[in-house]
Motif scaffolding. Structure first.
Motif, PDB file in Angstrom:
ATOM      1  N   VAL A  70     -14.524   3.412 -11.772  1.00 19.82           N
ATOM      2  CA  VAL A  70     -15.912   3.016 -11.477  1.00 19.82           C
ATOM      3  C   VAL A  70     -16.303   1.873 -12.404  1.00 19.82           C
ATOM      4  N   ASP A  71     -15.954   1.986 -13.675  1.00 18.03           N
ATOM      5  CA  ASP A  71     -16.225   0.909 -14.630  1.00 18.03           C
ATOM      6  C   ASP A  71     -15.532  -0.376 -14.189  1.00 18.03           C
ATOM      7  N   TRP A  72     -14.266  -0.286 -13.907  1.00 16.70           N
ATOM      8  CA  TRP A  72     -13.497  -1.483 -13.558  1.00 16.70           C
ATOM      9  C   TRP A  72     -13.941  -2.126 -12.256  1.00 16.70           C
ATOM     10  N   ILE A  73     -14.341  -1.319 -11.267  1.00 17.40           N
ATOM     11  CA  ILE A  73     -14.725  -1.908  -9.976  1.00 17.40           C
ATOM     12  C   ILE A  73     -16.011  -2.729 -10.120  1.00 17.40           C
ATOM     13  N   LEU A  74     -16.750  -2.486 -11.191  1.00 19.08           N
ATOM     14  CA  LEU A  74     -17.947  -3.287 -11.478  1.00 19.08           C
ATOM     15  C   LEU A  74     -17.650  -4.431 -12.448  1.00 19.08           C
ATOM     16  N   THR A  75     -16.938  -4.139 -13.527  1.00 20.97           N
ATOM     17  CA  THR A  75     -16.761  -5.151 -14.573  1.00 20.97           C
ATOM     18  C   THR A  75     -15.672  -6.180 -14.277  1.00 20.97           C
ATOM     19  N   VAL A  76     -14.614  -5.771 -13.613  1.00 19.37           N
ATOM     20  CA  VAL A  76     -13.513  -6.717 -13.357  1.00 19.37           C
ATOM     21  C   VAL A  76     -13.941  -7.830 -12.390  1.00 19.37           C
ATOM     22  N   PRO A  77     -14.588  -7.525 -11.256  1.00 20.07           N
ATOM     23  CA  PRO A  77     -15.091  -8.637 -10.431  1.00 20.07           C
ATOM     24  C   PRO A  77     -16.110  -9.511 -11.177  1.00 20.07           C
ATOM     25  N   ILE A 102     -11.622 -10.897  -4.613  1.00 19.40           N
ATOM     26  CA  ILE A 102     -10.851 -10.138  -3.614  1.00 19.40           C
ATOM     27  C   ILE A 102      -9.549  -9.614  -4.217  1.00 19.40           C
ATOM     28  N   LEU A 103      -8.853 -10.459  -4.963  1.00 20.48           N
ATOM     29  CA  LEU A 103      -7.614 -10.004  -5.619  1.00 20.48           C
ATOM     30  C   LEU A 103      -7.895  -8.867  -6.593  1.00 20.48           C
ATOM     31  N   SER A 104      -9.008  -8.958  -7.328  1.00 19.98           N
ATOM     32  CA  SER A 104      -9.320  -7.901  -8.294  1.00 19.98           C
ATOM     33  C   SER A 104      -9.659  -6.586  -7.601  1.00 19.98           C
ATOM     34  N   VAL A 105     -10.362  -6.656  -6.475  1.00 21.07           N
ATOM     35  CA  VAL A 105     -10.688  -5.433  -5.739  1.00 21.07           C
ATOM     36  C   VAL A 105      -9.421  -4.805  -5.161  1.00 21.07           C
ATOM     37  N   VAL A 106      -8.528  -5.628  -4.620  1.00 24.63           N
ATOM     38  CA  VAL A 106      -7.247  -5.113  -4.122  1.00 24.63           C
ATOM     39  C   VAL A 106      -6.476  -4.455  -5.265  1.00 24.63           C
ATOM     40  N   MET A 107      -6.429  -5.125  -6.415  1.00 22.12           N
ATOM     41  CA  MET A 107      -5.730  -4.578  -7.578  1.00 22.12           C
ATOM     42  C   MET A 107      -6.292  -3.208  -7.958  1.00 22.12           C
ATOM     43  N   LEU A 108      -7.602  -3.093  -7.992  1.00 21.19           N
ATOM     44  CA  LEU A 108      -8.232  -1.854  -8.445  1.00 21.19           C
ATOM     45  C   LEU A 108      -8.152  -0.728  -7.415  1.00 21.19           C
ATOM     46  N   VAL A 109      -8.425  -1.050  -6.173  1.00 24.32           N
ATOM     47  CA  VAL A 109      -8.405  -0.008  -5.134  1.00 24.32           C
ATOM     48  C   VAL A 109      -6.991   0.544  -4.968  1.00 24.32           C
ATOM     49  N   SER A 129      -0.821  -3.265  -6.368  1.00 22.99           N
ATOM     50  CA  SER A 129      -1.785  -3.545  -7.426  1.00 22.99           C
ATOM     51  C   SER A 129      -1.242  -4.601  -8.391  1.00 22.99           C
ATOM     52  N   GLY A 130       0.015  -4.456  -8.766  1.00 21.10           N
ATOM     53  CA  GLY A 130       0.644  -5.405  -9.673  1.00 21.10           C
ATOM     54  C   GLY A 130       0.739  -6.805  -9.097  1.00 21.10           C
ATOM     55  N   ILE A 131       1.047  -6.898  -7.809  1.00 22.24           N
ATOM     56  CA  ILE A 131       1.116  -8.216  -7.155  1.00 22.24           C
ATOM     57  C   ILE A 131      -0.250  -8.894  -7.214  1.00 22.24           C
ATOM     58  N   ALA A 132      -1.316  -8.144  -6.936  1.00 23.00           N
ATOM     59  CA  ALA A 132      -2.663  -8.711  -6.994  1.00 23.00           C
ATOM     60  C   ALA A 132      -2.986  -9.165  -8.421  1.00 23.00           C
ATOM     61  N   TYR A 133      -2.626  -8.348  -9.404  1.00 28.62           N
ATOM     62  CA  TYR A 133      -2.864  -8.711 -10.802  1.00 28.62           C
ATOM     63  C   TYR A 133      -2.127  -9.999 -11.159  1.00 28.62           C
ATOM     64  N   PHE A 134      -0.844 -10.076 -10.814  1.00 30.05           N
ATOM     65  CA  PHE A 134      -0.070 -11.258 -11.166  1.00 30.05           C
ATOM     66  C   PHE A 134      -0.526 -12.498 -10.400  1.00 30.05           C
ATOM     67  N   ALA A 135      -1.104 -12.309  -9.211  1.00 27.75           N
ATOM     68  CA  ALA A 135      -1.696 -13.441  -8.490  1.00 27.75           C
ATOM     69  C   ALA A 135      -2.907 -13.976  -9.257  1.00 27.75           C
ATOM     70  N   ILE A 136      -3.705 -13.074  -9.814  1.00 29.53           N
ATOM     71  CA  ILE A 136      -4.843 -13.494 -10.640  1.00 29.53           C
ATOM     72  C   ILE A 136      -4.340 -14.231 -11.879  1.00 29.53           C
TER      73      ILE A 136
END
Length: 171
Positions: A70-77, A102-109, A129-136
């Motif tokens: 919940v914290d990350w879905i708010l703070t990371v975007p 969008i990449l951060s939401v994919v990573m987190l979800v 999740s890792g692919i989305a992170y490394f894309a960021i």
């Protein structure tokens, strides 16, 4: 209890950071005020969640996975918004912000699905999740975001580098 103490210290550090950001907003040039406000929001949201995580840990003795996400879905975007706000003065388009969000939401979800919902398939969800992170990471360290920061130089490049290190080490 070292875990509860760590959550408490994290909460206090985030609250102190929030106070600093909110109280020092008027000391910054107008073009940076929104970025400072977002920084204050990020640290305030994190402080509230660290408080809940400490209580959850103390009551249950187990990882507060739900509260972390919940914290990350708010703070990371919001951190992705920070990249845009800093690079906006260098000509960044909103498409950069939305790409990172969008990449951060994919990573987190997908990270949450692998950790808490479909634990038998954690490797698949972790890979996505890792692919989305490394894309960021690629975008901010080597892609268009990096190019904009380099072209701007000065305070923009310095702030960008700080955020890049936070994403690479802190996330």
């Amino acid at each position: 209890d070292y875990v509860a103490f760590t959550f408490f210290v994290g909460c206090m550090a985030m609250m102190a950071a929030s106070a600093f950001f909110f109280l020092s907003m008027n000391n910054f040039d107008r073009k940076w005020k929104t970025s400072i406000l977002v920084s204050g929001l990020i640290t305030f949201i994190a402080a509230v969640h660290y408080w809940y995580m400490r209580d959850y840990w103390a009551a249950n003795g187990e990882s507060p996975t739900f509260f972390r996400y919940v914290d990350w879905i708010l703070t990371v975007p919001l951190m992705c918004v920070e990249f845009y706000l800093i690079l906006k003065v260098a000509g960044a388009k909103k498409s950069l912000m939305w790409k990172l969000i969008i990449l951060s939401v994919v990573m987190l979800v997908t990270g949450y699905l692998g950790e808490a919902v479909y634990r038998d398939q954690a490797q698949i969800w972790g890979l996505i999740s890792g692919i989305a992170y490394f894309a960021i990471v690629y975008e901010i360290w080597f892609g268009g975001a990096k190019k904009l920061a380099q072209e701007a130089g000065g305070a923009v490049l310095s702030a960008h580098k700080t955020l890049c290190w936070f994403v690479l080490v802190g996330w």
